[in-house]
Enzyme design. Structure first.
Site, PDB file in Angstrom:
ATOM      1  N   LYS A 208      60.972  20.109  31.215  1.00  0.00           N
ATOM      2  CA  LYS A 208      61.770  20.529  30.055  1.00  0.00           C
ATOM      3  C   LYS A 208      63.159  19.904  30.020  1.00  0.00           C
ATOM      4  O   LYS A 208      63.658  19.348  30.997  1.00  0.00           O
ATOM      5  CB  LYS A 208      61.842  22.065  29.999  1.00  0.00           C
ATOM      6  CG  LYS A 208      60.499  22.646  29.506  1.00  0.00           C
ATOM      7  CD  LYS A 208      60.552  24.105  29.145  1.00  0.00           C
ATOM      8  CE  LYS A 208      59.235  24.537  28.527  1.00  0.00           C
ATOM      9  NZ  LYS A 208      59.193  26.001  28.256  1.00  0.00           N
TER      10      LYS A 208
ATOM     11  N   ARG B 162      53.620  27.589  34.780  1.00  0.00           N
ATOM     12  CA  ARG B 162      52.942  26.758  33.764  1.00  0.00           C
ATOM     13  C   ARG B 162      53.468  25.335  33.895  1.00  0.00           C
ATOM     14  O   ARG B 162      54.649  25.085  33.628  1.00  0.00           O
ATOM     15  CB  ARG B 162      53.239  27.325  32.391  1.00  0.00           C
ATOM     16  CG  ARG B 162      52.553  26.591  31.256  1.00  0.00           C
ATOM     17  CD  ARG B 162      52.873  27.240  29.920  1.00  0.00           C
ATOM     18  NE  ARG B 162      52.288  26.501  28.815  1.00  0.00           N
ATOM     19  CZ  ARG B 162      52.845  25.406  28.282  1.00  0.00           C
ATOM     20  NH1 ARG B 162      54.008  24.930  28.756  1.00  0.00           N
ATOM     21  NH2 ARG B 162      52.256  24.772  27.277  1.00  0.00           N
TER      22      ARG B 162
HETATM   23  N1  LIG Z   1      54.210  31.106  28.140  1.00  0.00           N
HETATM   24  C1  LIG Z   1      54.772  29.919  27.842  1.00  0.00           C
HETATM   25  N2  LIG Z   1      54.150  29.096  26.971  1.00  0.00           N
HETATM   26  C2  LIG Z   1      54.762  27.919  26.686  1.00  0.00           C
HETATM   27  N3  LIG Z   1      54.383  26.938  25.842  1.00  0.00           N
HETATM   28  C3  LIG Z   1      55.352  25.990  25.904  1.00  0.00           C
HETATM   29  S1  LIG Z   1      55.338  24.563  24.913  1.00  0.00           S
HETATM   30  C4  LIG Z   1      56.721  23.703  25.564  1.00  0.00           C
HETATM   31  C5  LIG Z   1      56.379  22.886  26.778  1.00  0.00           C
HETATM   32  O1  LIG Z   1      57.307  22.172  27.215  1.00  0.00           O
HETATM   33  O2  LIG Z   1      55.260  22.945  27.250  1.00  0.00           O
HETATM   34  C6  LIG Z   1      57.242  22.809  24.533  1.00  0.00           C
HETATM   35  C7  LIG Z   1      58.453  23.145  23.957  1.00  0.00           C
HETATM   36  C8  LIG Z   1      58.964  22.331  22.983  1.00  0.00           C
HETATM   37  C9  LIG Z   1      58.257  21.204  22.581  1.00  0.00           C
HETATM   38  C10 LIG Z   1      57.022  20.902  23.167  1.00  0.00           C
HETATM   39  C11 LIG Z   1      56.503  21.694  24.162  1.00  0.00           C
HETATM   40  N4  LIG Z   1      56.323  26.312  26.772  1.00  0.00           N
HETATM   41  C12 LIG Z   1      55.965  27.537  27.265  1.00  0.00           C
HETATM   42  C13 LIG Z   1      56.607  28.422  28.184  1.00  0.00           C
HETATM   43  O3  LIG Z   1      57.699  28.161  28.735  1.00  0.00           O
HETATM   44  N5  LIG Z   1      55.954  29.601  28.435  1.00  0.00           N
END
Ligand SMILES: Nc1nc2[nH]c(S[C@@H](C(=O)O)c3ccccc3)nc2c(=O)[nH]1
Length: 275
Positions: free
Chosen positions: A221, A255
């Site tokens: 991230k 995750r």
């Molecule tokens: N429970 C849970 N589900 C999640 N789904 C995601 S998408 C995120 C990523 O980087 O995967 C993301 C954020 C922004 C853009 C693309 C992808 N992040 C989480 C989390 O932090 N917790």
């Protein structure tokens, strides 16, 4: 502590790895529906071999500013993959969605867990989750994906998120969702500044002491990219540091994109604790 979904039990006495399987076209550069499907299944199989206890399947990128995906599009991306994984692999499947209909069809297709970045606040989601009778991850987000990073602000980020959790837990209990089916997630990167994310990481133990399983998602991230000046491909070391910091503070599920490396970190931690 454990999670139960149908005839499956997930032991949470040790941190478990949730492998990210993005089935959004932008996550597969090679294009082509068949390649897309085969690639997804192969990736899932590899993650299971590397130590993933859960495969998280997301059909809609929650990238800030991303175009919303239609219900039909999200279903067409996720349901066939869930069916195939449920048929071929012995692993928990979670559906990363906020849409009630996707939750319903995903569980019918074999998903064991609902992972909702909107914590069941969308139309019909609470009712469907209660009917599905599978564990649900309630993640905190301030605002909506398209606007959440404009100007995140909190009185006290940890307290505000805890208050949010209490509100959502009450809503779930009123809808008939059992306490044992609720998982909490502070939502790193979802409506948080860089400092908010690191304050949450520093105080994560508070959340693990609320009496619910804790899920965290820091993998690759921007809290790492912005601090280190690293591209997405260069964030493995920081992501593994994040895994260790979360696991040492009581996170039950992490995750991640990099399952093998994360599994190794958790094995070293486990060996250390048991020595
Ligand atoms: N429970 C849970 N589900 C999640 N789904 C995601 S998408 C995120 C990523 O980087 O995967 C993301 C954020 C922004 C853009 C693309 C992808 N992040 C989480 C989390 O932090 N917790």
């Amino acid at each position: 502590m454990q999670l139960i979904s149908g005839n499956r039990t997930l032991d949470l006495s040790t941190p478990q790895v949730m492998g990210i399987l993005n089935v959004t076209p932008d996550s597969f550069s090679d294009g082509g529906q068949f390649q897309f499907f085969e690639h997804a299944i192969n990736q899932a199989s590899q993650m299971v071999q590397q130590g993933a206890a859960i495969i998280d399947i997301g059909g809609e990128s929650t990238r800030p500013g991303a175009e919303p995906v239609s219900l039909d599009e999200e279903l067409s991306r996720t349901i066939p993959v869930i069916e195939k994984i449920a048929n071929d692999l012995d692993v928990w499947i979670s559906i990363d969605t906020s849409k009630a209909q996707v939750m319903k069809e995903a569980v019918a297709a074999g998903a064991h867990l609902i992972n909702d970045v909107c914590a069941l606040q969308e139309e019909g989601a609470l009712e469907v989750a209660a009917q599905c009778k599978v564990p649900v991850c309630l993640m905190h987000m301030q605002g909506a994906p398209r606007s959440m990073q404009v100007s995140p602000s909190y009185e006290d980020v940890a307290k505000d998120i805890t208050r949010f959790f209490m509100q959502r837990i009450s809503a779930c209990r009123e809808a008939g969702i059992d306490k044992s089916q609720i998982i909490l997630d502070p939502g790193f990167g979802f409506g948080k500044t860089l400092d908010h994310n690191y304050q949450l990481l520093q105080r994560l133990k508070q959340f693990s002491e609320l009496g619910y399983p804790l899920l965290t998602g820091l993998s690759r991230k921007s809290m790492f990219g912005d601090w280190l000046g690293r591209t997405v491909e260069q964030r493995l070391a920081a992501s593994l540091a994040g895994v260790l910091l979360c696991a040492q503070q009581g996170a039950n599920i992490v995750r991640v994109h990099d399952v093998q490396e994360t599994s190794d970190v958790l094995k070293v931690l486990k060996k250390t604790i048991e020595s």
